[in-house]
Design a protein around this motif. Structure first.
Motif, PDB file in Angstrom:
ATOM      1  N   ILE A 163       0.984  -1.286  -0.075  1.00  0.00           N
ATOM      2  CA  ILE A 163       0.125   0.004   0.083  1.00  0.00           C
ATOM      3  C   ILE A 163       0.920   1.124  -0.040  1.00  0.00           C
ATOM      4  O   ILE A 163       1.948   1.128   0.404  1.00  0.00           O
ATOM      5  N   SER A 164       0.403   2.374  -0.525  1.00  0.00           N
ATOM      6  CA  SER A 164       1.013   3.601  -0.656  1.00  0.00           C
ATOM      7  C   SER A 164       0.978   4.035   0.732  1.00  0.00           C
ATOM      8  O   SER A 164       0.253   4.077   1.784  1.00  0.00           O
ATOM      9  N   SER A 211      -1.720   6.833   1.660  1.00  0.00           N
ATOM     10  CA  SER A 211      -2.854   6.323   1.497  1.00  0.00           C
ATOM     11  C   SER A 211      -3.665   6.399   3.025  1.00  0.00           C
ATOM     12  O   SER A 211      -3.036   6.535   3.966  1.00  0.00           O
ATOM     13  N   GLN A 212      -4.862   6.428   3.150  1.00  0.00           N
ATOM     14  CA  GLN A 212      -5.644   6.475   4.484  1.00  0.00           C
ATOM     15  C   GLN A 212      -5.365   5.498   5.157  1.00  0.00           C
ATOM     16  O   GLN A 212      -5.080   5.387   6.237  1.00  0.00           O
ATOM     17  N   GLU A 213      -5.273   4.144   4.427  1.00  0.00           N
ATOM     18  CA  GLU A 213      -4.958   2.901   5.113  1.00  0.00           C
ATOM     19  C   GLU A 213      -3.544   2.824   5.886  1.00  0.00           C
ATOM     20  O   GLU A 213      -3.614   2.532   6.973  1.00  0.00           O
ATOM     21  N   ALA A 214      -2.677   3.466   4.919  1.00  0.00           N
ATOM     22  CA  ALA A 214      -1.223   3.476   5.404  1.00  0.00           C
ATOM     23  C   ALA A 214      -1.377   4.567   6.730  1.00  0.00           C
ATOM     24  O   ALA A 214      -0.588   4.016   7.658  1.00  0.00           O
ATOM     25  N   LYS A 215      -1.959   5.809   6.620  1.00  0.00           N
ATOM     26  CA  LYS A 215      -1.932   6.514   7.776  1.00  0.00           C
ATOM     27  C   LYS A 215      -2.312   5.813   8.917  1.00  0.00           C
ATOM     28  O   LYS A 215      -2.089   6.356  10.084  1.00  0.00           O
TER      29      LYS A 215
END
Length: 306
Positions: A20-21, A24-28
């Motif tokens: 994942i980037s 991205s919100q998931e990464a944050k």
């Protein structure tokens, strides 16, 4: 990728993986949850109580990779940490000056990531600007961006060897160097090797040359003088020499800060500034030389004198 490949070959069954980037919100969410500071990072979830994997820490319900090497991305600011830029100011006319590109090469071999390299001759406008702005007195000079602080041990060593500003760590050359104020090469020395051609057993006076090179001296002119010549007789009388072979150094020796205390153990500094080698025994056990007062050959081994 190398770490993932290693994990796959270890005693660990990976059922699913995804990338994942970092923005991205998931990464944050993951960064905040697990207190991640460096990217890229690997997060292992599942039966994490079973495996014991090097460079992974157990955080809540996951194993977080902690062995992120420099350069890396700051997980919060997304700034790249550890990409160092360098600048070298040279004087192409100084053939005896230090090659600071070798210092740069050594830093690379130590793991420093040099992202950008620039080199300027001291006559260029950019070099003059840097010399004036940072009050550079000796060339060559090496500038390293403060990104080097991502390598703490190396940064500490550099700060001890040079100077530090808000933007750069600066290393100015040791002698021999070009003095920016006068544009003169400092540290050029002259070497006279006084020998006795009739003493075939005496040690080779030229073995002093590699020793002086290891001490960092730049020899501009050198000559071998026999004690039977007019110059040789003058040297013996002038410096009250007691033995040969020996050497006499002259020239711009005062800029070698570390040389004087070394020389104090093996020779003298004369009133005219010449450095005269006198402690023959410093050359090693069994060294062969001639006593000028008696003409006796000394230092021969028992086998040689039988």
């Amino acid at each position: 990728k190398e770490i993932i490949s290693t994990l796959k070959t270890a005693d660990l069954e990976i059922l699913d993986e995804k990338s994942i980037s970092g923005v991205s919100q998931e990464a944050k969410t993951l960064i905040k949850k697990y207190g991640i500071k460096k990217l890229p990072v690997i997060i292992l979830k599942g039966e994490i109580e079973k495996p014991s994997i090097q460079n992974f820490d157990n955080v809540d319900d996951a194993l977080i990779f902690t062995g992120v090497s420099v350069p890396y991305e700051d997980a919060v600011t997304h700034k790249t940490i550890g990409k160092v830029s360098s600048m070298i100011i040279n004087d192409k006319n100084c053939e005896v000056c230090s090659d600071l590109s070798l210092t740069l090469q050594g830093l690379k071999q130590s793991g420093v990531f040099i992202d950008k390299e620039e080199e300027f001759d001291f006559s260029s406008s950019k070099a003059k600007e840097l010399i004036n702005e940072f009050s550079i007195e000796k060339l060559p000079a090496l500038f390293l961006s403060n990104d080097i602080e991502a390598y703490p041990a190396i940064a500490q060593s550099l700060s001890q060897a040079g100077s530090k500003t808000d933007d750069y760590y600066i290393i100015e050359s040791q002698a021999p160097y070009v003095e920016t104020e006068t544009e003169k090469i400092r540290g050029l020395t002259n070497l006279i090797m006084l020998n006795d051609l009739s003493c075939s057993e005496c040690y080779d006076v030229e073995i002093h040359k590699p020793i002086l090179a290891r001490l960092g001296l730049a020899i501009d002119e050198e000559s071998i003088v026999d004690i039977g010549s007019d110059e040789g007789k003058q040297l013996i009388s002038k410096y009250d020499l007691e033995s040969v072979p020996t050497i006499v150094l002259s020239g711009d020796l005062e800029v070698y800060d570390n040389f004087r205390p070394v020389w104090a153990r093996v020779g003298t500094i004369e009133d005219d500034g010449a450095y005269v080698f006198r402690t023959i025994t410093a050359m090693g056990q069994g060294i062969v030389y001639k006593d000028l007062a008696t003409g006796e050959i000394k230092g021969l081994s028992a086998t040689q004198t039988e």
